[in-house]
Write a protein that holds these residues in place. Structure first.
Motif, PDB file in Angstrom:
ATOM      1  N   GLU A  27       0.979  -1.156  -0.016  1.00 24.57           N
ATOM      2  CA  GLU A  27       0.085   0.289  -0.031  1.00 24.57           C
ATOM      3  C   GLU A  27       0.961   1.116  -0.019  1.00 24.57           C
ATOM      4  OE1 GLU A  27      -3.914  -0.857   2.196  1.00 24.57           O
ATOM      5  OE2 GLU A  27      -2.276  -1.415   3.461  1.00 24.57           O
ATOM      6  N   PHE A  28       0.593   2.241  -0.697  1.00 21.13           N
ATOM      7  CA  PHE A  28       1.548   3.181  -1.101  1.00 21.13           C
ATOM      8  C   PHE A  28       0.823   4.321  -1.586  1.00 21.13           C
ATOM      9  CE2 PHE A  28       2.054   1.093  -4.964  1.00 21.13           C
ATOM     10  CZ  PHE A  28       1.841   2.280  -5.782  1.00 21.13           C
ATOM     11  N   LEU A  29       1.173   5.795  -1.308  1.00 22.30           N
ATOM     12  CA  LEU A  29       1.056   7.067  -2.013  1.00 22.30           C
ATOM     13  C   LEU A  29       2.220   7.596  -2.594  1.00 22.30           C
ATOM     14  CD1 LEU A  29      -1.314   9.651  -1.144  1.00 22.30           C
ATOM     15  CD2 LEU A  29       0.903  10.433  -1.377  1.00 22.30           C
ATOM     16  N   GLU A  30       2.242   7.787  -3.949  1.00 23.19           N
ATOM     17  CA  GLU A  30       3.328   8.346  -4.977  1.00 23.19           C
ATOM     18  C   GLU A  30       3.021   9.623  -5.453  1.00 23.19           C
ATOM     19  OE1 GLU A  30       7.297   6.572  -6.946  1.00 23.19           O
ATOM     20  OE2 GLU A  30       5.486   5.826  -7.518  1.00 23.19           O
ATOM     21  N   PHE A  31       3.578  10.543  -5.504  1.00 25.91           N
ATOM     22  CA  PHE A  31       3.473  11.567  -6.446  1.00 25.91           C
ATOM     23  C   PHE A  31       4.730  12.098  -6.858  1.00 25.91           C
ATOM     24  CE2 PHE A  31       2.930  14.050  -2.599  1.00 25.91           C
ATOM     25  CZ  PHE A  31       3.787  14.916  -2.703  1.00 25.91           C
ATOM     26  N   GLU A  32       4.671  12.581  -8.328  1.00 26.01           N
ATOM     27  CA  GLU A  32       5.985  13.031  -8.910  1.00 26.01           C
ATOM     28  C   GLU A  32       5.655  14.165  -9.912  1.00 26.01           C
ATOM     29  OE1 GLU A  32       8.832  10.312 -11.545  1.00 26.01           O
ATOM     30  OE2 GLU A  32       6.678  10.276 -12.424  1.00 26.01           O
ATOM     31  N   PHE A  33       6.302  15.187  -9.528  1.00 25.47           N
ATOM     32  CA  PHE A  33       6.351  16.382 -10.414  1.00 25.47           C
ATOM     33  C   PHE A  33       7.707  16.175 -11.467  1.00 25.47           C
ATOM     34  CE2 PHE A  33       4.756  17.808  -6.484  1.00 25.47           C
ATOM     35  CZ  PHE A  33       3.565  18.627  -6.755  1.00 25.47           C
ATOM     36  N   ARG A  34       7.297  16.197 -13.028  1.00 27.20           N
ATOM     37  CA  ARG A  34       8.249  16.098 -13.820  1.00 27.20           C
ATOM     38  C   ARG A  34       8.705  17.308 -14.512  1.00 27.20           C
ATOM     39  NH1 ARG A  34       8.945  10.930 -15.447  1.00 27.20           N
ATOM     40  NH2 ARG A  34       9.311  11.460 -17.551  1.00 27.20           N
ATOM     41  N   PRO A  35       9.852  17.325 -14.996  1.00 27.17           N
ATOM     42  CA  PRO A  35      10.383  18.597 -15.578  1.00 27.17           C
ATOM     43  C   PRO A  35       9.543  19.261 -16.604  1.00 27.17           C
ATOM     44  CG  PRO A  35      12.027  16.840 -15.714  1.00 27.17           C
ATOM     45  CD  PRO A  35      10.798  16.194 -15.123  1.00 27.17           C
ATOM     46  N   ASP A  36       8.706  18.313 -17.396  1.00 29.90           N
ATOM     47  CA  ASP A  36       7.907  18.815 -18.415  1.00 29.90           C
ATOM     48  C   ASP A  36       6.341  19.386 -18.013  1.00 29.90           C
ATOM     49  OD1 ASP A  36       6.604  16.556 -17.752  1.00 29.90           O
ATOM     50  OD2 ASP A  36       6.507  15.734 -19.693  1.00 29.90           O
ATOM     51  N   GLY A  37       6.290  19.511 -16.642  1.00 27.90           N
ATOM     52  CA  GLY A  37       5.046  20.087 -16.002  1.00 27.90           C
ATOM     53  C   GLY A  37       4.155  19.099 -15.413  1.00 27.90           C
ATOM     54  N   LYS A  38       4.336  17.672 -15.934  1.00 24.57           N
ATOM     55  CA  LYS A  38       3.479  16.675 -15.655  1.00 24.57           C
ATOM     56  C   LYS A  38       3.338  16.448 -14.273  1.00 24.57           C
ATOM     57  CE  LYS A  38       2.378  13.293 -18.672  1.00 24.57           C
ATOM     58  NZ  LYS A  38       2.514  12.003 -19.296  1.00 24.57           N
ATOM     59  N   LEU A  39       2.119  16.114 -13.357  1.00 24.79           N
ATOM     60  CA  LEU A  39       2.079  15.851 -12.000  1.00 24.79           C
ATOM     61  C   LEU A  39       1.624  14.336 -12.511  1.00 24.79           C
ATOM     62  CD1 LEU A  39       1.933  15.739  -9.108  1.00 24.79           C
ATOM     63  CD2 LEU A  39      -0.288  17.130  -9.297  1.00 24.79           C
ATOM     64  N   ARG A  40       2.265  13.413 -11.868  1.00 18.94           N
ATOM     65  CA  ARG A  40       1.730  12.036 -11.772  1.00 18.94           C
ATOM     66  C   ARG A  40       1.408  11.553 -10.529  1.00 18.94           C
ATOM     67  NH1 ARG A  40       5.662   8.140 -14.330  1.00 18.94           N
ATOM     68  NH2 ARG A  40       4.040   6.792 -14.246  1.00 18.94           N
ATOM     69  N   TYR A  41       0.418  10.932 -10.100  1.00 23.04           N
ATOM     70  CA  TYR A  41      -0.358  10.567  -8.726  1.00 23.04           C
ATOM     71  C   TYR A  41      -0.812   9.122  -8.766  1.00 23.04           C
ATOM     72  CZ  TYR A  41      -3.620  10.506  -4.669  1.00 23.04           C
ATOM     73  OH  TYR A  41      -4.049  10.115  -3.529  1.00 23.04           O
ATOM     74  N   ALA A  42      -0.314   8.226  -7.778  1.00 23.79           N
ATOM     75  CA  ALA A  42      -0.595   7.092  -7.657  1.00 23.79           C
ATOM     76  C   ALA A  42      -1.071   6.586  -6.299  1.00 23.79           C
ATOM     77  CB  ALA A  42       0.355   5.978  -8.142  1.00 23.79           C
ATOM     78  N   ASN A  43      -2.222   5.929  -5.877  1.00 23.60           N
ATOM     79  CA  ASN A  43      -2.634   5.563  -4.506  1.00 23.60           C
ATOM     80  C   ASN A  43      -2.867   4.184  -4.528  1.00 23.60           C
ATOM     81  OD1 ASN A  43      -3.695   5.405  -1.923  1.00 23.60           O
ATOM     82  ND2 ASN A  43      -4.155   7.511  -1.952  1.00 23.60           N
ATOM     83  N   ASN A  44      -2.446   3.275  -3.840  1.00 19.77           N
ATOM     84  CA  ASN A  44      -2.776   2.112  -3.965  1.00 19.77           C
ATOM     85  C   ASN A  44      -3.129   1.532  -2.699  1.00 19.77           C
ATOM     86  OD1 ASN A  44      -2.899  -0.461  -5.423  1.00 19.77           O
ATOM     87  ND2 ASN A  44      -0.976  -1.246  -4.327  1.00 19.77           N
ATOM     88  N   SER A  45      -4.335   1.193  -2.382  1.00 19.33           N
ATOM     89  CA  SER A  45      -4.668   0.757  -1.109  1.00 19.33           C
ATOM     90  C   SER A  45      -5.436  -0.718  -1.260  1.00 19.33           C
ATOM     91  CB  SER A  45      -5.610   1.654  -0.392  1.00 19.33           C
ATOM     92  OG  SER A  45      -6.238   1.012   0.629  1.00 19.33           O
ATOM     93  N   ASN A  46      -5.341  -1.775  -1.009  1.00 16.18           N
ATOM     94  CA  ASN A  46      -5.925  -3.017  -1.116  1.00 16.18           C
ATOM     95  C   ASN A  46      -7.048  -3.065  -0.063  1.00 16.18           C
ATOM     96  OD1 ASN A  46      -4.649  -3.616  -3.428  1.00 16.18           O
ATOM     97  ND2 ASN A  46      -2.856  -4.347  -2.271  1.00 16.18           N
TER      98      ASN A  46
END
Length: 140
Positions: A27-46
């Motif tokens: 189970e995790f939460l992760e986010f990433e701000f990329r150099p091109d301005g893209k924000l990626r978000y993932a949240n995994n809870s079972n």
């Protein structure tokens, strides 16, 4: 404010992860701000058979500038995680930031509260990390 430290110049990348492996799997939460301005978000809870949530969006230059300012003002780039608690069975946190020509990467255990921060070997540095990720997870 920091000058010449990459607040407005050069590459910008940030990744934050908090998670653990337990009876419900990874189970995790992760986010990433990329150099091109893209924000990626993932949240995994079972928990209760929840499925992974994944989102992507592009941030405006003014939002990215504000993110850089928050990081710069926090002075997290000056910290060192060598005296921070090691990840354990409760979980781990990771923070990686590239701003201009500076690059940091931190790993520590999950922090339950400010009591955990105060009782650590580096309460001042860990407090900066704690407040910065609180802002990030509130926004994310």
């Amino acid at each position: 404010m920091m000058s010449g430290g990459g607040e407005d110049n050069g590459e910008f990348y940030l990744r934050y992860y908090v998670g653990h492996k337990g009876k419900f799997g990874h189970e995790f939460l992760e986010f990433e701000f990329r150099p091109d301005g893209k924000l990626r978000y993932a949240n995994n809870s079972n928990y209760k058979n929840d499925t992974m949530i994944r989102k992507e969006m592009f941030l405006t230059p003014s939002v990215l500038k504000e993110c850089r300012r928050i990081i710069s003002d926090s002075e997290i780039m000056k910290e060192d995680d060598s005296n921070w608690p090691e990840p354990d069975r409760v979980g781990r946190q990771e923070l990686e930031i590239v701003m201009g020509n500076e690059h940091i990467s931190f790993t520590t255990s999950k922090i339950g509260s400010l009591v955990d921060v105060q009782s650590s070997k580096d309460p001042e540095g860990l407090r900066i990390f704690y407040y910065l990720v609180q802002v990030g997870t509130t926004i994310g």
